[in-house]
Motif scaffolding. Structure first.
Motif, mmCIF file in Angstrom:
data_model
loop_
_atom_site.group_PDB
_atom_site.id
_atom_site.type_symbol
_atom_site.label_atom_id
_atom_site.label_comp_id
_atom_site.label_asym_id
_atom_site.label_seq_id
_atom_site.Cartn_x
_atom_site.Cartn_y
_atom_site.Cartn_z
ATOM 1 N N GLY A 106 -82.445 18.617 27.338
ATOM 2 C CA GLY A 106 -82.561 17.413 28.154
ATOM 3 C C GLY A 106 -83.373 16.299 27.521
ATOM 4 N N GLU A 107 -84.028 16.557 26.386
ATOM 5 C CA GLU A 107 -84.864 15.554 25.730
ATOM 6 C C GLU A 107 -84.068 14.704 24.752
ATOM 7 N N THR A 108 -84.505 13.459 24.590
ATOM 8 C CA THR A 108 -84.040 12.662 23.458
ATOM 9 C C THR A 108 -84.968 12.948 22.282
ATOM 10 N N ARG A 109 -84.573 12.503 21.113
ATOM 11 C CA ARG A 109 -85.397 12.722 19.922
ATOM 12 C C ARG A 109 -86.745 12.017 20.055
ATOM 13 N N GLU A 110 -86.749 10.804 20.604
ATOM 14 C CA GLU A 110 -87.996 10.054 20.760
ATOM 15 C C GLU A 110 -88.918 10.729 21.773
ATOM 16 N N GLU A 111 -88.351 11.234 22.853
ATOM 17 C CA GLU A 111 -89.160 11.944 23.849
ATOM 18 C C GLU A 111 -89.767 13.209 23.246
ATOM 19 N N ALA A 112 -88.987 13.868 22.394
ATOM 20 C CA ALA A 112 -89.491 15.075 21.734
ATOM 21 C C ALA A 112 -90.661 14.743 20.814
ATOM 22 N N ARG A 113 -90.521 13.652 20.054
ATOM 23 C CA ARG A 113 -91.599 13.252 19.144
ATOM 24 C C ARG A 113 -92.878 12.966 19.913
#
Length: 533
Positions: free
Chosen positions: A248-255
């Motif tokens: 459910g995460e985007t790459r930016e949210e993960a970072r």
């Protein structure tokens, strides 16, 4: 008619035990089959808040080979310094930074600690686990909104609650140390030392310095065997995996999540004070002896109906504090006074953990320092404590609220300066403590250590800052030299001349003006030195 007979209780218990044994054997076979593979690790799944993690253990060799530094995450590849494994700090990367720079000067010390200290222990390493698809925006694992369809961690559960299972760590999985980069650095250095027999020492920025550390040196100095060194590769360390991306995460949210976790881990960790380290240290001989003195000597130990005299945590004491000194100051005193006899108690290199001395040596050190404190306790200033006076009265300067004697012996910096001079006299110049303290008794009795906030005091401008009206910790070295001079330990003309200049500068009040020991304004060259004892 068939008569049913019940099993005897002993038979039933035996059957249960046999079944449990068969179950354990089956479980052992199952685990052996899975754990023999190098592409998966037995872990336990945990949750804290929204953070999913997997806890397991790996060998030091596996960690050294498989785990990389956080700065090597693909996000930083364009701004990555290949030499130091640090991120190049500029306007483009400052927002993306997730780690403080690596200090490569620590690597050799950490490796030596693991090799030489048989009671070594590293805390678990916190790592980020990233699968190959995470850095491919076109991968099928990303939906049309660029949100992950699955977690980067591939976990196969082995129980109904889905908490124990196998974590995929095959070659397509990349692992980066989030917390524990210096532990990783030390372990990698240890593996290098075991493999090739030598280890290069580095500066903070990873520039080669000094001579090589060799296996032969370690074996000779720490009495360890080659076989023991080889066995270190198979030792296990705890490891906690956090997925680089969760479902459910985007790459930016993960970072941002990873960066936030790193910040929280570091913010929650509170470093022990030097006093607390001295209190807990069971390897450093000077700390051990200092603790012993603090707990047993009549001048310092806790007694009924009197305030504690040792601050076990802080490095300083306030003007109103009822303690006499600090454990950190006692450790410093122990190092200064016992360092001449037991110089081998100090680690051979900065950053290394010292080896615990033998009990016989610790007893000798305690006896030596106890003798010193017996003499110190006989000084008139400390005798006042047994006649109703409290340390704040004796410590406070005259201008402070409530007033006081301004006695340097009730300041840790003054205590350390005095002992530093005594150590030189006793161990370098063959003075006897008896002779020294005969002089100090008279000097202290006439107020020599008191009223250091008055210009007539030899310690004015040295241990007391008349401009800021507070104790001058930076004056300790000069105070020690002045004490050495007062007690007859400075005999060389050049040494006296240099001391005269240093004292004049400390008592200066203008470009070419200072305060004499009579409290008058004079030319700097006329300040001179106080009379010897």
């Amino acid at each position: 008619m068939v008569i049913k007979t019940e099993n005897h209780p002993n038979d039933l218990a035996k059957q249960i035990l046999e079944q449990e044994s068969r179950d354990r054997q089956a479980l052992a076979l199952l685990l052996d089959r899975h754990l023999a593979r190098n592409d998966q690790i037995l872990v336990q799944k945990t949750h804290m808040g929204t953070t999913e993690a997997f806890i397991g253990s790996v060998t030091l060799e596996w960690l050294a080979i498989r785990v990389r530094y956080a700065s090597q995450l693909p996000l930083f590849q364009q701004k990555f310094d290949q030499q130091t494994n640090n991120i190049v700090r500029d306007a483009d990367t400052i927002e993306a930074l997730q780690q403080r720079p690596l200090d490569w000067s620590r690597q050799a010390a950490l490796a030596q600690y693991l090799a030489a200290r048989k009671t070594h222990k590293f805390p678990p390493v916190l790592v980020v686990l990233s699968s190959g698809w995470v850095d491919n925006a076109q991968a099928a694992q990303w939906d049309k909104n660029q949100r992950a369809r699955q977690s980067a961690a591939e976990f196969t559960s082995l129980d109904k609650d889905r908490t124990v299972g196998l974590l995929d760590v095959s070659d397509h999985v990349s692992i980066f140390a989030l917390d524990g980069q210096h532990r990783l650095m030390g372990i990698q250095a240890l593996m290098e030392l075991i493999k090739i027999g030598t280890l290069q020492k580095y500066s903070k920025g990873k520039k080669p310095i000094g001579s090589l550390i060799t296996v032969d040196d370690l074996i000779e100095e720490y009495h360890i065997s080659p076989g023991y060194l080889q066995s270190l590769a198979t030792e296990k360390i705890g490891i906690e995996f956090i997925p680089a991306v969760v479902q459910g995460e985007t790459r930016e949210e993960a970072r941002r999540r990873i960066r936030s976790i790193f910040a929280h881990v570091n913010l929650m960790a509170v470093r022990l004070s030097k006093g607390q380290l001295a209190l807990l240290n069971e390897d450093d001989g000077f700390s051990i002896v200092a603790r012993k003195i603090a707990m047993t000597h009549p001048l310092l130990r806790e007694m009924e109906n009197r305030n504690p005299r040792v601050n076990w945590d802080s490095a300083t004491v306030s003007a109103k504090s009822t303690v006499l000194t600090t454990l950190q100051a006692l450790k410093h005193i122990s190092e200064l006074y016992l360092g001449y006899q037991f110089c081998h108690w100090k680690p051979c290199e900065k950053g290394l953990i010292p080896m615990r001395p033998e009990d016989e040596e610790l007893e000798m050190g305690t006896k030596t320092l106890t003798e010193l404190f017996d003499y110190l306790a006989s000084l008139p200033s400390y005798q006042k404590l047994d006649h109703g006076k409290e340390t704040p009265q004796l410590r406070r300067f005259n201008h402070e609220r409530g007033g006081g004697e301004g006695n340097m012996l009730f300041r840790p910096v003054g205590q350390i300066a005095l002992v530093q001079a005594l150590a030189i006299l006793v161990f370098n110049k063959d003075f006897s403590l008896k002779t020294i303290f005969e002089k100090l008794q008279k000097y202290d009795g006439s107020g020599g250590f008191s009223q250091i906030d008055h210009p007539q005091s030899p310690w004015y401008g040295i241990l007391y800052d008349p401009n800021r009206k507070r104790v001058l910790v930076s004056g300790r070295e000069l105070a020690s030299k002045v004490m050495l001079y007062l007690l007859g330990g400075v005999t060389e003309r050049m040494e006296r001349a240099q001391l005269r200049i240093a004292v004049a500068n400390a008592r200066s009040v203008g470009k070419d003006q200072g305060i004499s020991f009579e409290g008058k304004f004079v030319k700097l060259k006329e300040v001179g030195l106080p009379p010897q004892l």
